[in-house]
Scaffold this active site. Sequence first.
Site, PDB file in Angstrom:
ATOM      1  N   CYS A 124       0.829  -1.210   0.000  1.00 39.63           N
ATOM      2  CA  CYS A 124       0.000   0.000   0.000  1.00 39.63           C
ATOM      3  C   CYS A 124       0.868   1.267   0.000  1.00 39.63           C
ATOM      4  O   CYS A 124       1.443   1.603  -1.015  1.00 39.63           O
ATOM      5  CB  CYS A 124      -0.984  -0.038   1.172  1.00 39.63           C
ATOM      6  N   HIS A 232      -3.697  -5.463   0.697  1.00 38.78           N
ATOM      7  CA  HIS A 232      -3.166  -5.725   2.039  1.00 38.78           C
ATOM      8  C   HIS A 232      -3.064  -7.236   2.313  1.00 38.78           C
ATOM      9  O   HIS A 232      -3.923  -7.809   2.984  1.00 38.78           O
ATOM     10  CB  HIS A 232      -4.041  -5.050   3.098  1.00 38.78           C
ATOM     11  N   GLU A 234      -1.149  -8.633   4.325  1.00 45.14           N
ATOM     12  CA  GLU A 234      -0.821  -8.888   5.734  1.00 45.14           C
ATOM     13  C   GLU A 234      -2.043  -9.210   6.584  1.00 45.14           C
ATOM     14  O   GLU A 234      -1.935  -9.819   7.656  1.00 45.14           O
ATOM     15  CB  GLU A 234      -0.087  -7.677   6.330  1.00 45.14           C
TER      16      GLU A 234
END
Length: 267
Positions: A124, A232, A234
Site C-alpha cells: 500500500c 493488504h 498482511e
Amino acid sequence: MSNNNSAKNTSAKCKPVVLMSMGAQERKGHDYQVMTHKYITPLVEIAGCVPVLVPTCCGIEDLEQYLDMADGVYLTGAGSNIDPTLYGQENLTPDKGQDRDRDLFDLPLIKAAIARGLPIFGICRGMQEINVALGGDMYQKLYAEPGFNDHREDSNAPVDVQYAASHSVRLQANSWLAKLMQSEEIRVNSLHGQGVKTLGKGLESLARAEDGLVEAFHAPSLSPFLFAVQWHPEWQAAQNPDSVKIFQAFGEACRQRAAGPAYEMAC
C-alpha cells in the site's frame, strides 16, 4: 545447555533481519513512532524473518548503519499519504494526514537498499513510496478520476468487512507473480484512496485491477527482488493462501541474501 536449545538458538541467529520503518502518531499530546501488529506477525510467522523497527523521526544520519544489519526491507501501509510535493504535485487532499518524516526517511532508504541489492517488499503506502522514490507519481484522488473505481473501504463497516476481498486483479501472464500464485487472476481487498499514475523508472506492472489500475509491480532490471502490492496481504495472512505465498517468497529472498552475495531470484 541442551542440544535442542542449542539448535533453536542457532536457528534464530540464522534468520534474516528485515528493516521495518515506523510512522508518526500523536496520542494525547505525545508524539509516537508506531508499527501495526498485523504487519509484524506474517513477517515473523510466515516469512521467518527477524524485524528491526526503525524510527523515522531522527533523519537519515544512521541509515547506512541500519542497512549494514539488514537482509531485507519491508515497507508497510499506513494511514498517512506521501507529501505530493515530492512527486511534483500540489496537495489535493489537505484533510488527509501526512508523515513527512517517514517520506524523507523511506525514499532514501529505498534507493540505498536497491544500491545494495537488498530484497524489498512494499504494501500500500510502501508500494507508493517505491514508485515515488523511482520518479513515478500518484493519483491523489483515485476515486474522482474518470474510468476508475472507488478503491476505498467503507469506514463504517466492521474491520473484517473492510479487509475482505472486494475485487479481482489480473496478473501479468507468465510472470513471476502468476507462477507464484499458480493463477492469472486472484481476489484482493481494497483500502486505498490513492494509486499509481505513472510508474517510476525500472518498475514493471505485474497486476492490474478490473479498471486498469496498477495493483502490483516489480523491478527486474534494478533488483533481484523488489516487489510491491497495493492491496493488504498482511491481513489475516496465515488464513490466505495467496498471502502465505507472497510472504514466503519475500522470506526466501531475504534468506538467500543472508546466505551470501551470490544469490539470484527470477522476480
